[in-house]
Design an enzyme around this catalytic site. Structure first.
Site, short mmCIF file in Angstrom:
data_model
loop_
_atom_site.label_atom_id
_atom_site.label_comp_id
_atom_site.label_asym_id
_atom_site.label_seq_id
_atom_site.Cartn_x
_atom_site.Cartn_y
_atom_site.Cartn_z
N TYR A 139 9.53 -23.95 -11.55
CA TYR A 139 10.85 -24.19 -10.94
C TYR A 139 11.52 -25.41 -11.58
CZ TYR A 139 14.44 -25.03 -7.42
OH TYR A 139 15.65 -25.24 -6.79
N GLY A 144 25.30 -16.30 -5.01
CA GLY A 144 24.23 -16.58 -4.05
C GLY A 144 24.76 -17.13 -2.75
N SER A 160 18.73 -28.94 -9.64
CA SER A 160 17.83 -29.51 -8.63
C SER A 160 17.35 -30.87 -9.10
CB SER A 160 16.61 -28.59 -8.42
OG SER A 160 15.66 -29.19 -7.56
N LEU A 179 34.61 -18.72 -7.24
CA LEU A 179 33.50 -17.78 -7.17
C LEU A 179 32.22 -18.57 -6.89
CD1 LEU A 179 31.97 -15.11 -7.65
CD2 LEU A 179 32.10 -15.58 -10.11
N SER A 204 25.01 -15.59 0.27
CA SER A 204 24.62 -14.88 1.49
C SER A 204 23.87 -15.77 2.48
CB SER A 204 23.77 -13.66 1.14
OG SER A 204 22.57 -14.05 0.48
N SER A 205 23.36 -16.91 2.01
CA SER A 205 22.59 -17.79 2.90
C SER A 205 22.50 -19.19 2.30
CB SER A 205 21.17 -17.23 3.13
OG SER A 205 20.47 -17.19 1.90
#
Length: 267
Positions: free
Chosen positions: A142, A9, A129, A6, A11-12
């Protein structure tokens, strides 16, 4: 037996690259999007999942388990960016980022863990990140959201280790994706004390993304983690200086490291 994976996110950007690469390796890949009907050009199964909606998460996980009878890998990739001086950024936008990057990722983990415990096997890969290892100016929220996910990964790893489940994180640096278009940008306010420096840093951030590594490198790294007999806890994928910046933070006095960052961001 082909592993069932799975990827949230998907889609891009990085998520789509990971899902596409793994499906080409003949894994059974389920990618997710909040609105899969609006997405075209994908080679894997794309299902609806909104990390801000626990019912949506559970429904997606249930669909996979009903079809496949198992769930071997979660790539917790869905996330959003945010930029802005702390003073000028609306707090509700900060909460939205934490709800997606931190609490959303947690809710997906909570949804897949019962099946992995039942199987006594599984791996959860949280996409964090390199920015999560340090507080970056005008990207502090972020950085904080991804740093929080790094720490929760460490904690959950210990909680589920004896249940046959591995939890790891993978921290990308700058990649050539459309993340800049999808992040929340605090407006550059005309009378802000940060106007000039913030605008300069926005331009710098966009340049870094445009010059970033191709997303396929993240996909290859994820594939290696899935096939590792004993996966590490922390992985970093980026250019040399981005990864070396984490090492520098460990060895340099705080204020010297801060000065290096300020010089880099022309502050």
């Amino acid at each position: 037996m082909s592993k069932v994976i799975l990827v949230t996110g998907a889609s891009s950007g990085i998520g789509k690259s990971i899902a596409t690469f793994l499906s080409e390796k003949e894994y059974k890949v389920y990618g997710t999007s909040r609105a899969p009907k609006n997405i075209s050009d994908f080679s894997f199964q794309l299902i609806a999942l909104d990390v801000l909606n626990t019912k949506s998460i559970q429904k997606a996980v249930d669909v996979i388990i009903q079809k496949e009878g198992r769930l071997d890998v979660l790539v917790n990739n869905a996330g959003m960016g945010i930029t802005g001086p702390l003073e000028d950024t609306p707090t509700n936008e900060m909460r939205a980022v934490f709800n997606t990057n931190f609490f959303g990722a947690i809710d997906v983990m909570k949804a897949v863990l019962p099946q992995m415990r039942k199987q006594k096997s599984g791996i959860i890969i949280n996409v964090t990140s390199i920015a999560g290892y340090m507080g970056l100016p005008f990207r502090g929220v972020y950085s904080a959201s991804k740093g929080a996910l790094e720490l929760i990964t460490e904690a959950v790893s210990m909680e589920v280790k004896n249940l046959g489940i591995d939890v790891v994180n993978i921290a990308p640096g700058d990649f050539a994706t459309n993340i800049a278009a999808g992040r929340y940008h605090t407006p550059v306010l005309e009378h802000s004390a940060y106007k000039k420096k913030y605008q300069e840093n926005l331009d710098l951030m966009d340049a870094h993304v445009n010059e970033g590594m191709p997303p396929i490198e993240m996909a290859k790294a994820v594939c290696k983690i899935i096939n590792a007999s004993k996966p590490k806890l922390h992985y970093k994928v980026g250019d040399f200086m981005q990864k070396f910046s984490i090492v520098l933070k460990r060895i340099l006095p705080d204020r010297i490291y801060e000065k290096l960052l300020m010089n880099h961001y022309k502050l």
